[in-house]
Design a protein around this motif. Structure first.
Motif, PDB file in Angstrom:
ATOM      1  N   GLU A 117       0.967  -1.305   0.086  1.00  0.00           N
ATOM      2  CA  GLU A 117       0.070   0.109  -0.177  1.00  0.00           C
ATOM      3  C   GLU A 117       1.001   1.208  -0.112  1.00  0.00           C
ATOM      4  N   LEU A 118       1.902   1.307   0.803  1.00  0.00           N
ATOM      5  CA  LEU A 118       2.736   2.481   0.763  1.00  0.00           C
ATOM      6  C   LEU A 118       3.750   2.687  -0.495  1.00  0.00           C
ATOM      7  N   THR A 119       4.003   1.540  -1.070  1.00  0.00           N
ATOM      8  CA  THR A 119       4.680   1.944  -2.214  1.00  0.00           C
ATOM      9  C   THR A 119       3.770   2.116  -3.423  1.00  0.00           C
ATOM     10  N   ALA A 120       2.708   1.667  -3.449  1.00  0.00           N
ATOM     11  CA  ALA A 120       1.658   2.033  -4.517  1.00  0.00           C
ATOM     12  C   ALA A 120       1.398   3.330  -4.493  1.00  0.00           C
ATOM     13  N   ALA A 121       1.621   4.181  -3.277  1.00  0.00           N
ATOM     14  CA  ALA A 121       1.210   5.565  -3.091  1.00  0.00           C
ATOM     15  C   ALA A 121       2.472   6.590  -4.012  1.00  0.00           C
ATOM     16  N   VAL A 122       3.446   5.962  -4.352  1.00  0.00           N
ATOM     17  CA  VAL A 122       4.596   6.534  -4.961  1.00  0.00           C
ATOM     18  C   VAL A 122       4.654   6.119  -6.381  1.00  0.00           C
ATOM     19  N   PRO A 123       4.409   7.156  -7.253  1.00  0.00           N
ATOM     20  CA  PRO A 123       3.967   7.093  -8.572  1.00  0.00           C
ATOM     21  C   PRO A 123       5.149   6.240  -9.459  1.00  0.00           C
ATOM     22  N   GLY A 124       4.680   5.444 -10.064  1.00  0.00           N
ATOM     23  CA  GLY A 124       5.932   4.512 -10.746  1.00  0.00           C
ATOM     24  C   GLY A 124       6.531   3.692  -9.815  1.00  0.00           C
ATOM     25  N   LEU A 125       6.330   3.549  -8.555  1.00  0.00           N
ATOM     26  CA  LEU A 125       7.117   2.317  -7.687  1.00  0.00           C
ATOM     27  C   LEU A 125       6.250   1.072  -7.596  1.00  0.00           C
ATOM     28  N   ALA A 126       5.163   1.085  -7.637  1.00  0.00           N
ATOM     29  CA  ALA A 126       4.455  -0.321  -7.720  1.00  0.00           C
ATOM     30  C   ALA A 126       5.176  -1.371  -8.418  1.00  0.00           C
TER      31      ALA A 126
END
Length: 313
Positions: A117-126
């Motif tokens: 969930e945390l990494t999905a909040a960063v554009p392009g990181l998921a």
């Protein structure tokens, strides 16, 4: 933001970083939602993760010199804001006081549980992180928090219980200027106001870790001077390394932020050394690449380094 600090051989060059804050995790049982900062390089895949626990009173906005450097060189850096932060209005003597040490560990576990969930909040990181390579790092109070995830045991000041709160998802640690043993090592102030320092047990802290200390770190918490902060290395099982910075005080030259007033020993060379050694260690300990760490160890091998000393066991 990227760092201009020199990196060790075998460590990739810096790339631009994207950072998002606050990413808010709902946490009803905590009494307040958990606010988190996530920083990552704009390129790369299979990125290892560092959970960075701040010192007492700081927040997700602290430790830019470390967070920016690690992210620029290939790590996803996750910084929760713990309840003792000045931004939350929670004092050590308040209702959360005796449980602050435990609430910090719970924060880190919540971050681990909801890392996607945390990494999905960063554009392009998921999809670009490697959840099999996770380290915990922390400065001062945050060092104890990171240590608990590696097996350090703390006697709960309210219940007297001693639990194993280590987390198998955490593969390595970096403990910066953090607390040593309790008992007669503590000042009356520390014994009364910070009861979670009274009886730590380092003998179960089996995870690999780099401990960093300043040999002029004269804290009001101990009667033993700077050597107290070497205890996490001295009293724990093997698989550890200790970096001692000559002339450094509690903030190790300024790791807690850029141009912060609390830094009493501002020294860009010390900060650059901490950046470089911790980065090389994290890459080595998490199995990314050991060349940088081998280079760092060679650099200190003759014992004549002007800035510090590195030892391992």
């Amino acid at each position: 933001m990227t760092s201009s600090a020199t990196v060790a051989p075998g460590v990739p060059e810096a790339v631009p970083v994207v950072s998002v804050k606050p990413v808010v995790l709902d946490a009803p049982e905590r009494g307040a939602d958990l606010r988190v900062r996530v920083s990552a390089p704009v390129t790369g895949s299979g990125l290892p993760v560092v959970l960075l626990a701040h010192g007492f009173g700081s927040s997700l906005d602290g430790y830019g010199p470390l967070a920016d450097h690690w992210a620029a060189h290939g790590f996803v850096v996750v910084q929760p804001t713990h309840l003792d932060s000045r931004t939350t209005g929670t004092a050590a003597g308040g209702p959360h006081g005796p449980r602050l040490w435990r609430s910090r560990v719970d924060d880190m576990r919540l971050v681990l549980d909801r890392l996607d969930e945390l990494t999905a909040a960063v554009p392009g990181l998921a999809g670009r992180t490697d959840h099999g390579r996770i380290a915990a790092a922390g400065h001062s109070f945050g060092g104890q928090t990171a240590g608990v995830l590696l097996g350090l045991r703390v006697r709960d000041p309210e219940t007297g219980a001693v639990e194993d709160l280590s987390d198998p998802r955490v593969g390595a640690g970096v403990l910066l200027a953090t607390a040593g043993r309790g008992g007669d090592s503590l000042t009356p102030f520390a014994d009364e106001r910070l009861p979670w320092l009274r009886d730590p047990d380092f003998t179960h802290m089996t995870g690999p870790a780099l401990v960093v200390m300043g040999d002029r770190d004269e804290l009001p918490l101990t009667v033993r001077g700077a050597e107290w902060t070497a205890d996490p290395y001295v009293l724990s099982p093997g698989g550890k390394s200790l970096l001692t910075l000559f002339g450094a005080q509690h903030f190790l030259g300024g790791i807690s932020g850029y141009e912060v007033a609390e830094t009493t020993d501002e020294n860009p060379a010390h900060v650059a050394l901490v950046q470089r050694v911790t980065l090389a260690y994290l890459r080595h300990a998490l199995g990314v690449d050991g060349n940088g760490w081998r280079a760092v160890r060679r650099e200190f091998a003759d014992g004549a380094h002007p800035l510090g000393r590195l030892e391992s066991k």
